[in-house]
Scaffold this motif. Structure first.
Motif, PDB file in Angstrom:
ATOM      1  N   MET A 290       0.846  -1.198   0.000  1.00 50.45           N
ATOM      2  CA  MET A 290       0.000   0.000   0.000  1.00 50.45           C
ATOM      3  C   MET A 290       0.884   1.252   0.000  1.00 50.45           C
ATOM      4  O   MET A 290       1.952   1.257   0.603  1.00 50.45           O
ATOM      5  N   ILE A 291       0.407   2.297  -0.650  1.00 52.50           N
ATOM      6  CA  ILE A 291       1.190   3.540  -0.707  1.00 52.50           C
ATOM      7  C   ILE A 291       1.007   4.282   0.621  1.00 52.50           C
ATOM      8  O   ILE A 291      -0.126   4.575   1.012  1.00 52.50           O
ATOM      9  N   PRO A 292       2.114   4.597   1.319  1.00 52.28           N
ATOM     10  CA  PRO A 292       1.954   5.353   2.573  1.00 52.28           C
ATOM     11  C   PRO A 292       1.521   6.799   2.313  1.00 52.28           C
ATOM     12  O   PRO A 292       1.641   7.307   1.199  1.00 52.28           O
ATOM     13  N   ASN A 293       1.070   7.430   3.357  1.00 51.07           N
ATOM     14  CA  ASN A 293       0.687   8.845   3.342  1.00 51.07           C
ATOM     15  C   ASN A 293      -0.445   9.139   2.362  1.00 51.07           C
ATOM     16  O   ASN A 293      -0.365  10.051   1.529  1.00 51.07           O
ATOM     17  N   GLN A 294      -1.482   8.354   2.470  1.00 52.24           N
ATOM     18  CA  GLN A 294      -2.680   8.529   1.651  1.00 52.24           C
ATOM     19  C   GLN A 294      -3.908   8.303   2.524  1.00 52.24           C
ATOM     20  O   GLN A 294      -3.852   7.558   3.508  1.00 52.24           O
ATOM     21  N   TRP A 295      -5.025   8.902   2.100  1.00 58.71           N
ATOM     22  CA  TRP A 295      -6.322   8.541   2.666  1.00 58.71           C
ATOM     23  C   TRP A 295      -6.858   7.317   1.931  1.00 58.71           C
ATOM     24  O   TRP A 295      -6.762   7.257   0.693  1.00 58.71           O
ATOM     25  N   TYR A 296      -7.404   6.374   2.657  1.00 59.10           N
ATOM     26  CA  TYR A 296      -8.034   5.196   2.052  1.00 59.10           C
ATOM     27  C   TYR A 296      -9.460   5.042   2.592  1.00 59.10           C
ATOM     28  O   TYR A 296      -9.655   5.043   3.820  1.00 59.10           O
ATOM     29  N   ALA A 297     -10.413   4.911   1.686  1.00 59.02           N
ATOM     30  CA  ALA A 297     -11.775   4.539   2.105  1.00 59.02           C
ATOM     31  C   ALA A 297     -11.728   3.054   2.458  1.00 59.02           C
ATOM     32  O   ALA A 297     -11.366   2.228   1.615  1.00 59.02           O
ATOM     33  N   ILE A 298     -12.068   2.711   3.702  1.00 58.83           N
ATOM     34  CA  ILE A 298     -11.906   1.312   4.124  1.00 58.83           C
ATOM     35  C   ILE A 298     -13.219   0.632   4.512  1.00 58.83           C
ATOM     36  O   ILE A 298     -13.288  -0.594   4.546  1.00 58.83           O
ATOM     37  N   LEU A 299     -14.221   1.434   4.843  1.00 61.04           N
ATOM     38  CA  LEU A 299     -15.522   0.889   5.258  1.00 61.04           C
ATOM     39  C   LEU A 299     -16.583   1.907   4.876  1.00 61.04           C
ATOM     40  O   LEU A 299     -16.263   3.056   4.563  1.00 61.04           O
ATOM     41  N   GLU A 300     -17.835   1.514   4.969  1.00 59.56           N
ATOM     42  CA  GLU A 300     -18.905   2.506   4.872  1.00 59.56           C
ATOM     43  C   GLU A 300     -19.344   2.891   6.283  1.00 59.56           C
ATOM     44  O   GLU A 300     -19.327   2.054   7.203  1.00 59.56           O
ATOM     45  N   SER A 301     -19.755   4.141   6.447  1.00 58.73           N
ATOM     46  CA  SER A 301     -20.165   4.642   7.767  1.00 58.73           C
ATOM     47  C   SER A 301     -21.236   3.763   8.403  1.00 58.73           C
ATOM     48  O   SER A 301     -21.210   3.499   9.600  1.00 58.73           O
ATOM     49  N   ARG A 302     -22.165   3.318   7.574  1.00 56.08           N
ATOM     50  CA  ARG A 302     -23.304   2.580   8.140  1.00 56.08           C
ATOM     51  C   ARG A 302     -22.899   1.198   8.663  1.00 56.08           C
ATOM     52  O   ARG A 302     -23.695   0.530   9.325  1.00 56.08           O
ATOM     53  N   GLU A 303     -21.689   0.752   8.377  1.00 55.56           N
ATOM     54  CA  GLU A 303     -21.250  -0.542   8.897  1.00 55.56           C
ATOM     55  C   GLU A 303     -20.931  -0.470  10.388  1.00 55.56           C
ATOM     56  O   GLU A 303     -20.796  -1.508  11.038  1.00 55.56           O
ATOM     57  N   ILE A 304     -20.751   0.751  10.902  1.00 58.49           N
ATOM     58  CA  ILE A 304     -20.405   0.888  12.325  1.00 58.49           C
ATOM     59  C   ILE A 304     -21.588   1.496  13.068  1.00 58.49           C
ATOM     60  O   ILE A 304     -21.786   2.707  13.101  1.00 58.49           O
ATOM     61  N   LYS A 305     -22.371   0.627  13.660  1.00 58.24           N
ATOM     62  CA  LYS A 305     -23.601   1.047  14.343  1.00 58.24           C
ATOM     63  C   LYS A 305     -23.274   1.423  15.788  1.00 58.24           C
ATOM     64  O   LYS A 305     -22.363   0.848  16.394  1.00 58.24           O
ATOM     65  N   PRO A 306     -24.033   2.371  16.364  1.00 60.88           N
ATOM     66  CA  PRO A 306     -23.808   2.727  17.768  1.00 60.88           C
ATOM     67  C   PRO A 306     -23.918   1.500  18.661  1.00 60.88           C
ATOM     68  O   PRO A 306     -24.773   0.625  18.449  1.00 60.88           O
ATOM     69  N   GLY A 307     -23.039   1.407  19.637  1.00 65.75           N
ATOM     70  CA  GLY A 307     -23.099   0.309  20.600  1.00 65.75           C
ATOM     71  C   GLY A 307     -22.509  -0.994  20.106  1.00 65.75           C
ATOM     72  O   GLY A 307     -22.546  -2.004  20.816  1.00 65.75           O
ATOM     73  N   ARG A 308     -21.977  -0.998  18.903  1.00 68.56           N
ATOM     74  CA  ARG A 308     -21.423  -2.242  18.340  1.00 68.56           C
ATOM     75  C   ARG A 308     -19.928  -2.096  18.103  1.00 68.56           C
ATOM     76  O   ARG A 308     -19.441  -1.035  17.740  1.00 68.56           O
TER      77      ARG A 308
END
Ligand code: FES
Ligand SMILES: [Fe+2]
Length: 330
Positions: free
Chosen positions: A1-19
């Motif tokens: 992987m190229i260092p010093n970059q932003w990477y999209a790694i997940l979608e926001s909705r995959e991380i639900k509150p309390g989980r």
């Protein structure tokens, strides 16, 4: 992987509150969760005390609690409690979990992969995909290094073969150019834009990119480092892909179908049909691309390329220059 970059790694909705969710990205085991304010953290899935996976722990008010000895860590990774030392004792600063600089934008969770956390550049995006557009996402695992998955999306030579029954219909096997441009808005940023000029072979000689007229229209395809790709089908219809690196031999594909139809039910139906089409097309790619060796693409890996592979060569050159620039900085 190229260092010093932003990477999209997940979608926001995959991380639900309390989980708590755990996953592998960038070759590392990670854990993500939100505190009571909804603040997100992405951290190493490893307790600094005795190496247990934090992902099998639980969430307290604003901390993740390790299951082994109950140490608690906040969203910055700082240890807030070592129960065995007493609730009035101050945990040592070294008792810290590695966290990744994180941004939530455009429904993706982006992490900064590299050195430095001050003055990070903006998260890359395609500005032509505005807030008027809605999307449906399809997620799929590829047993490929993410560079191979990216190159496939820049490969205009494969269209009439892999996609003869879908987007490559018409037997346009002769590849003119393609025209490829690279631009950079800030250090480390690169946007590749691509204009496809494939034709039916009637015995004519293919034109090199330098022999083609300047494109008078928007690009067909764009790629933005670290891992975002955009197919500009029409102003109100786009396909976007994020190639989330899992490790050196695996990638999680997030493929979005963007459109502007907002009427309830119709929106869902349209999105569902579009995603089904994307799935059909990307599975045509996946079947072949996962067989490429070596897994990781680079300059000088012994492949014998042709003029139509120009976008792939440009991707490899920019990729290598970014890797070398990061090595000089480190
Ligand atoms: S291993 Fe995590 S608290 Fe001991
Ligand atoms: Fe393809």
């Amino acid at each position: 992987m190229i260092p010093n970059q932003w990477y999209a790694i997940l979608e926001s909705r995959e991380i639900k509150p309390g989980r708590i969710i755990c996953f592998t990205r960038m070759g590392e085991k990670m854990v993500a969760w939100r505190d009571s304010q909804g603040r997100l953290t992405v951290m190493s899935d490893k307790c600094p005390h005795r190496g247990v996976a934090l992902s099998v722990g639980k969430l307290t008010a604003d901390c993740i609690q390790c299951p082994f000895h109950g140490f608690e860590f906040d969203t910055s990774g700082a240890c807030k409690l070592i129960p065995a030392n007493g609730r009035n004792s101050e945990p040592p600063r070294a008792m810290h979990v590695r966290t990744y600089p994180t941004r939530e934008e455009h429904g993706f969770i982006h992490i900064w992969w590299g050195a430095g956390t001050d003055q990070l550049p903006p998260v890359p995006w395609f500005e032509s995909i505005g807030p008027n557009m809605v999307y449906t996402t399809m997620k799929d695992h590829w047993a490929s290094h993410y560079s191979r998955a990216i190159e496939n999306q820049l490969d205009v030579v494969h269209l009439p073969y892999i996609h003869a029954s879908t987007i490559g219909r018409g037997n346009k096997t002769l590849v003119n150019g393609p025209i490829t441009r690279s631009e950079s808005l800030w250090p480390g940023d690169h946007l590749l834009s691509l204009w496809v000029k494939n034709e039916v072979d009637q015995g004519q000689k293919p034109k090199r990119a330098s022999e083609l007229a300047e494109p008078g229209r928007r690009p067909f395809l764009q790629f933005r480092f670290g891992n975002l790709w955009h197919n500009w089908i029409a102003d109100n219809l786009r396909v976007l892909a994020a190639f989330a690196p899992i490790d050196d031999e695996n990638t999680m594909m997030y493929i979005r179908y963007y459109h502007t139809l907002r009427v309830p039910l119709l929106r869902q139906l349209y999105g569902w049909v579009g995603s089904l089409g994307n799935l059909l097309i990307e599975r045509q790619d996946r079947r072949v691309v996962i067989t490429q060796r070596p897994y990781r693409s680079d300059l000088g890996i012994g492949e014998i390329l042709i003029p139509g592979d120009g976008p792939i060569v440009l991707y490899r050159k920019v990729r290598r220059s970014l890797i070398e620039a990061a090595q000089i900085l480190s």
